[in-house]
Enzyme design. Structure first.
Site, PDB file in Angstrom:
ATOM      1  N   GLY A   5       0.766  -1.223  -0.160  1.00  0.00           N
ATOM      2  CA  GLY A   5      -0.057  -0.047  -0.075  1.00  0.00           C
ATOM      3  C   GLY A   5       0.775   1.383   0.037  1.00  0.00           C
ATOM      4  O   GLY A   5       1.947   1.372   0.693  1.00  0.00           O
ATOM      5  N   SER A   6       0.393   2.087  -0.854  1.00  0.00           N
ATOM      6  CA  SER A   6       1.396   3.300  -0.998  1.00  0.00           C
ATOM      7  C   SER A   6       0.577   4.552  -0.615  1.00  0.00           C
ATOM      8  O   SER A   6       0.694   5.720  -1.433  1.00  0.00           O
ATOM      9  CB  SER A   6       2.071   3.315  -2.201  1.00  0.00           C
ATOM     10  OG  SER A   6       0.939   4.022  -3.385  1.00  0.00           O
ATOM     11  N   ILE A   9       0.256   6.683   4.829  1.00  0.00           N
ATOM     12  CA  ILE A   9       1.011   5.936   5.952  1.00  0.00           C
ATOM     13  C   ILE A   9       1.905   4.770   5.336  1.00  0.00           C
ATOM     14  O   ILE A   9       3.097   4.818   5.810  1.00  0.00           O
ATOM     15  CB  ILE A   9      -0.032   4.904   6.572  1.00  0.00           C
ATOM     16  CG1 ILE A   9      -0.897   5.983   7.344  1.00  0.00           C
ATOM     17  CG2 ILE A   9       0.559   3.888   7.480  1.00  0.00           C
ATOM     18  CD1 ILE A   9      -2.129   5.364   8.111  1.00  0.00           C
ATOM     19  N   GLU A  28       1.782  -1.238  -4.840  1.00  0.00           N
ATOM     20  CA  GLU A  28       0.427  -0.750  -4.847  1.00  0.00           C
ATOM     21  C   GLU A  28      -0.343  -1.227  -6.031  1.00  0.00           C
ATOM     22  O   GLU A  28       0.093  -1.677  -6.998  1.00  0.00           O
ATOM     23  CB  GLU A  28       0.751   0.869  -5.101  1.00  0.00           C
ATOM     24  CG  GLU A  28      -0.304   1.676  -5.573  1.00  0.00           C
ATOM     25  CD  GLU A  28      -1.350   1.719  -4.429  1.00  0.00           C
ATOM     26  OE1 GLU A  28      -2.547   1.398  -4.805  1.00  0.00           O
ATOM     27  OE2 GLU A  28      -0.961   1.848  -3.197  1.00  0.00           O
ATOM     28  N   ALA A  93      -0.280  -1.568   4.709  1.00  0.00           N
ATOM     29  CA  ALA A  93      -0.921  -0.057   4.978  1.00  0.00           C
ATOM     30  C   ALA A  93      -1.774  -0.131   3.903  1.00  0.00           C
ATOM     31  O   ALA A  93      -2.032   0.945   3.151  1.00  0.00           O
ATOM     32  CB  ALA A  93       0.175   0.730   4.804  1.00  0.00           C
ATOM     33  N   VAL A  94      -2.861  -1.121   3.788  1.00  0.00           N
ATOM     34  CA  VAL A  94      -3.847  -0.977   2.813  1.00  0.00           C
ATOM     35  C   VAL A  94      -5.154  -0.394   3.239  1.00  0.00           C
ATOM     36  O   VAL A  94      -6.130  -0.336   2.523  1.00  0.00           O
ATOM     37  CB  VAL A  94      -4.104  -2.397   2.254  1.00  0.00           C
ATOM     38  CG1 VAL A  94      -2.990  -2.949   1.475  1.00  0.00           C
ATOM     39  CG2 VAL A  94      -4.608  -3.339   3.559  1.00  0.00           C
ATOM     40  N   GLY A  95      -5.249   0.202   4.205  1.00  0.00           N
ATOM     41  CA  GLY A  95      -6.306   0.970   4.663  1.00  0.00           C
ATOM     42  C   GLY A  95      -6.579   0.938   6.314  1.00  0.00           C
ATOM     43  O   GLY A  95      -5.688   0.498   7.214  1.00  0.00           O
ATOM     44  N   ASP A 135     -10.613   9.154  13.113  1.00  0.00           N
ATOM     45  CA  ASP A 135     -10.620   8.051  12.219  1.00  0.00           C
ATOM     46  C   ASP A 135     -12.159   7.228  12.283  1.00  0.00           C
ATOM     47  O   ASP A 135     -12.301   6.826  11.167  1.00  0.00           O
ATOM     48  CB  ASP A 135      -9.497   7.076  12.478  1.00  0.00           C
ATOM     49  CG  ASP A 135      -8.077   7.922  12.302  1.00  0.00           C
ATOM     50  OD1 ASP A 135      -8.118   9.047  11.744  1.00  0.00           O
ATOM     51  OD2 ASP A 135      -6.935   7.382  12.527  1.00  0.00           O
ATOM     52  N   HIS A 269      10.943  37.686   0.666  1.00  0.00           N
ATOM     53  CA  HIS A 269      12.045  37.060   0.094  1.00  0.00           C
ATOM     54  C   HIS A 269      13.353  37.000   0.911  1.00  0.00           C
ATOM     55  O   HIS A 269      13.360  38.123   1.673  1.00  0.00           O
ATOM     56  CB  HIS A 269      12.426  38.069  -1.061  1.00  0.00           C
ATOM     57  CG  HIS A 269      13.612  37.612  -2.075  1.00  0.00           C
ATOM     58  ND1 HIS A 269      13.689  36.366  -2.786  1.00  0.00           N
ATOM     59  CD2 HIS A 269      14.890  37.970  -1.959  1.00  0.00           C
ATOM     60  CE1 HIS A 269      14.991  36.127  -3.299  1.00  0.00           C
ATOM     61  NE2 HIS A 269      15.696  37.273  -3.067  1.00  0.00           N
TER      62      HIS A 269
END
Length: 290
Positions: A5-6, A9, A28, A93-95, A135, A269
């Site tokens: 998973g990308s 997270i 992914e 880290a797929v959800g 969450d 600047h």
């Protein structure tokens, strides 16, 4: 290390461990990393990650994981073929899944959708006196969104007047990888899908003196405007400290700032924030330092 998973997270963990020296592979299922981000930003980040030595396998699926004593064998499908690869560690880290089990929520009449509590814009669950924030209440899964919701609900309970709901499209998404990624509002594709005729501006870090002085010349700022009204529809960045800079555009959206307001604003600047100004100018063919 294998990271499955990308999203934010997955990429944060992958970037962190890759920087520490781990041989890192990211798988992914979509056609690009950070798939919720603007496509140009995703492609830029992809190239940067690969340049740092990260291996990225897009349009790929981990079909199976076999645990061994000191290793994990992953069966990864890509282009119709399954390849076996060995790793020391795997991060999935797929959800995000909400911990809603055994709380008696359904018995109270709370609606659950794919492990998340269904709420209205004020975080009300439909059950009197019961709210859900953070969450568990669904996307965007961000700490600053959760914190703001907590304050909003506290104000509601205290009987405050003029409590404003949290608007997901006006919340900045920040990914703390290297390079950093930050965004707010619609991507270019989303703006087009919604029927807007748009103007798009871009400015590269290489054109900014502060970025060069910091040794961070790789990055980009992209802004999207409604051609008809000048409304800032979205802003997307990749590069050093963009998670700090994005708040300028967040405030702009909150104040309903137009392109004219931003173009007439004097940016200090030398700063990285000058790129925000130049990107706006570029959308209207008035860019100076490019």
């Amino acid at each position: 290390l294998l990271v499955i998973g990308s999203g934010a997270i997955g990429i944060e963990f992958a970037s962190f461990y890759n920087t520490l020296g781990a041989d890192t592979t990211v798988v992914e299922v979509m056609d690009r990393v950070l798939p919720v981000e603007d496509e140009e930003i995703s492609k830029f980040a992809h190239k940067a990650f690969e340049k740092q030595g990260m291996k990225i396998m897009a349009k790929s699926i981990v079909k199976q994981l076999d645990r061994g004593k000191d290793k994990v064998t992953a069966h990864i499908e890509a282009n119709g073929k399954v390849e076996k690869m060995e790793f020391d560690t795997v991060i999935s880290a797929v959800g995000i899944v909400g911990n809603v089990e055994n709380l008696g929520l359904e018995e109270l009449g709370v609606k659950i959708d794919r492990t998340h509590v269904v709420t209205d814009e004020y975080c009300r669950t439909g059950v009197e006196g019961l709210y859900a924030i953070g969450d568990i209440a669904g996307a965007p899964w961000l700490a600053h969104k959760a914190s703001h919701e907590g304050v909003m609900v506290a104000d509601l309970i205290a009987g405050q007047n003029n409590v404003h709901p949290v608007k997901p499209e006006s919340i900045a998404g920040c990914t703390y990888c290297h390079p950093q990624v930050a965004s707010v509002g619609y991507t270019e594709a989303q703006a087009k899908e919604k029927g807007y005729k748009i103007k798009v501006g871009r400015f590269p870090f290489i054109g900014n003196g502060k970025a060069i002085a910091l040794g961070e010349p790789e990055g980009m700022v992209k802004t999207i405007f409604d051609e008809k009204t000048g409304e800032l529809l979205g802003a997307h960045m990749v590069g050093a400290e963009v998670t700090e800079m994005i708040q300028g555009y967040v405030i702009g959206r909150k104040l309903e700032t137009t392109e004219e307001d931003l173009m007439e604003t004097v940016f200090p600047h030398p700063t990285l924030s000058e790129m925000m100004h130049e990107s706006v100018l570029d959308a209207y063919d008035r860019v100076i330092h490019m």
